[in-house]
Design an enzyme around this catalytic site. Structure first.
Site, PDB file in Angstrom:
ATOM      1  N   ASP A  88      -2.160 -14.039 -11.045  1.00  0.00           N
ATOM      2  CA  ASP A  88      -2.115 -14.280 -12.439  1.00  0.00           C
ATOM      3  C   ASP A  88      -4.024 -15.068 -12.965  1.00  0.00           C
ATOM      4  O   ASP A  88      -3.409 -15.655 -13.776  1.00  0.00           O
ATOM      5  CB  ASP A  88      -1.379 -15.019 -13.027  1.00  0.00           C
ATOM      6  N   ARG A 144      -0.977  -5.223   4.246  1.00  0.00           N
ATOM      7  CA  ARG A 144      -1.385  -5.100   2.990  1.00  0.00           C
ATOM      8  C   ARG A 144      -2.831  -4.338   2.521  1.00  0.00           C
ATOM      9  O   ARG A 144      -2.709  -3.899   1.436  1.00  0.00           O
ATOM     10  CB  ARG A 144      -1.952  -6.851   2.027  1.00  0.00           C
ATOM     11  N   ILE A 148       1.854  -7.727  -4.357  1.00  0.00           N
ATOM     12  CA  ILE A 148       0.598  -8.199  -4.776  1.00  0.00           C
ATOM     13  C   ILE A 148      -0.118  -6.960  -3.238  1.00  0.00           C
ATOM     14  O   ILE A 148      -0.509  -7.044  -1.971  1.00  0.00           O
ATOM     15  CB  ILE A 148       0.331  -9.628  -3.432  1.00  0.00           C
ATOM     16  N   LEU A 149      -1.643  -6.786  -4.376  1.00  0.00           N
ATOM     17  CA  LEU A 149      -2.031  -5.849  -3.222  1.00  0.00           C
ATOM     18  C   LEU A 149      -3.685  -6.683  -2.861  1.00  0.00           C
ATOM     19  O   LEU A 149      -3.953  -7.374  -3.667  1.00  0.00           O
ATOM     20  CB  LEU A 149      -2.815  -4.918  -4.918  1.00  0.00           C
ATOM     21  N   ASN A 173      -2.056  -6.216 -16.357  1.00  0.00           N
ATOM     22  CA  ASN A 173      -0.920  -6.767 -16.024  1.00  0.00           C
ATOM     23  C   ASN A 173      -0.497  -7.345 -18.060  1.00  0.00           C
ATOM     24  O   ASN A 173      -1.033  -8.097 -18.675  1.00  0.00           O
ATOM     25  CB  ASN A 173      -1.879  -7.716 -14.963  1.00  0.00           C
ATOM     26  N   THR A 174       0.747  -7.550 -17.586  1.00  0.00           N
ATOM     27  CA  THR A 174       1.105  -8.984 -18.525  1.00  0.00           C
ATOM     28  C   THR A 174       1.796 -10.039 -17.466  1.00  0.00           C
ATOM     29  O   THR A 174       2.718  -9.441 -16.505  1.00  0.00           O
ATOM     30  CB  THR A 174       2.384  -7.960 -19.056  1.00  0.00           C
ATOM     31  N   HIS A 175       1.634 -10.772 -17.856  1.00  0.00           N
ATOM     32  CA  HIS A 175       3.073 -12.037 -17.790  1.00  0.00           C
ATOM     33  C   HIS A 175       3.776 -12.532 -18.881  1.00  0.00           C
ATOM     34  O   HIS A 175       3.115 -13.030 -19.725  1.00  0.00           O
ATOM     35  CB  HIS A 175       1.776 -13.079 -16.915  1.00  0.00           C
TER      36      HIS A 175
END
Length: 187
Positions: A140, A60, A87-88, A102-104
């Site tokens: 998130d 990662r 996932i960073l 980001n959008t969720h």
């Protein structure tokens, strides 16, 4: 501000962003995917920073460093995740502090994670929605920039509810990105 979009899938959010006239300097994908074709159709530069492993041996931090190098090489100021599946590591969030969006498909903090629509239906909520937030190392959990509610209908399936959320998501994400670009800052 120079905008990069990170994508992993079909590119529907990317297509909406480009079709709205938002200037995208670069699209980066972590796997061969439709988003690269969408970038080409809009004449947007793209790079594949391919994730080589999906097993426990995935590096990662090494992948994150490679991605940071690409973004810096293109002089990127703002990053918008658009269905990016990797996932960073924390170094990305340090390299672009409060500049990764980001959008969720839920009203965070409710139903974080990859199965938000399924979880909302399983829980029996009457309202869910879409959240645009700053991405942080914790998935998130970043500060909320915009939200909009979407009612859950009695006959909704995961697919029908998700499609209605996607309609709101595309509009709300475009609106939020546009406002940030106009201001020249996230907040």
């Amino acid at each position: 501000m120079r905008l990069a979009v990170l994508a992993s899938g079909s590119g529907t959010i990317l297509d909406a962003i480009c079709s709205a006239g938002i200037p995208v300097a670069l699209v980066v994908a972590d796997r061969p995917c439709g988003a690269l074709d969408v970038a080409a159709s809009h004449r947007v530069e793209s790079e594949l920073v391919e994730r080589k492993s999906y097993a426990k041996d995935f590096d990662r931090d090494g992948y994150t460093a490679e991605l940071i190098g690409v973004l810096r090489g293109w002089d990127i100021d703002l990053v918008a995740m658009a269905g990016f599946g990797t996932i960073l590591g924390k170094d990305l969030f340090e390299a672009f502090p409060e500049r990764i969006l980001n959008t969720h498909p839920a009203l965070l903090p409710s139903f974080p994670g990859w199965h938000a629509v399924d979880d909302a239906l399983a829980y029996g909520v009457k309202v869910t929605g879409c959240t645009v937030h700053l991405a942080t190392e914790e998935v998130d959990a970043g500060p909320i920039l915009a939200q909009e509610a979407v009612p859950v209908l009695d006959d909704d399936t995961v697919e029908t509810l998700h499609e209605r959320i996607k309609g709101v998501e595309r509009r709300l994400y475009i609106q939020t990105i546009s406002e940030i670009l106009e201001r020249g800052s996230v907040r």
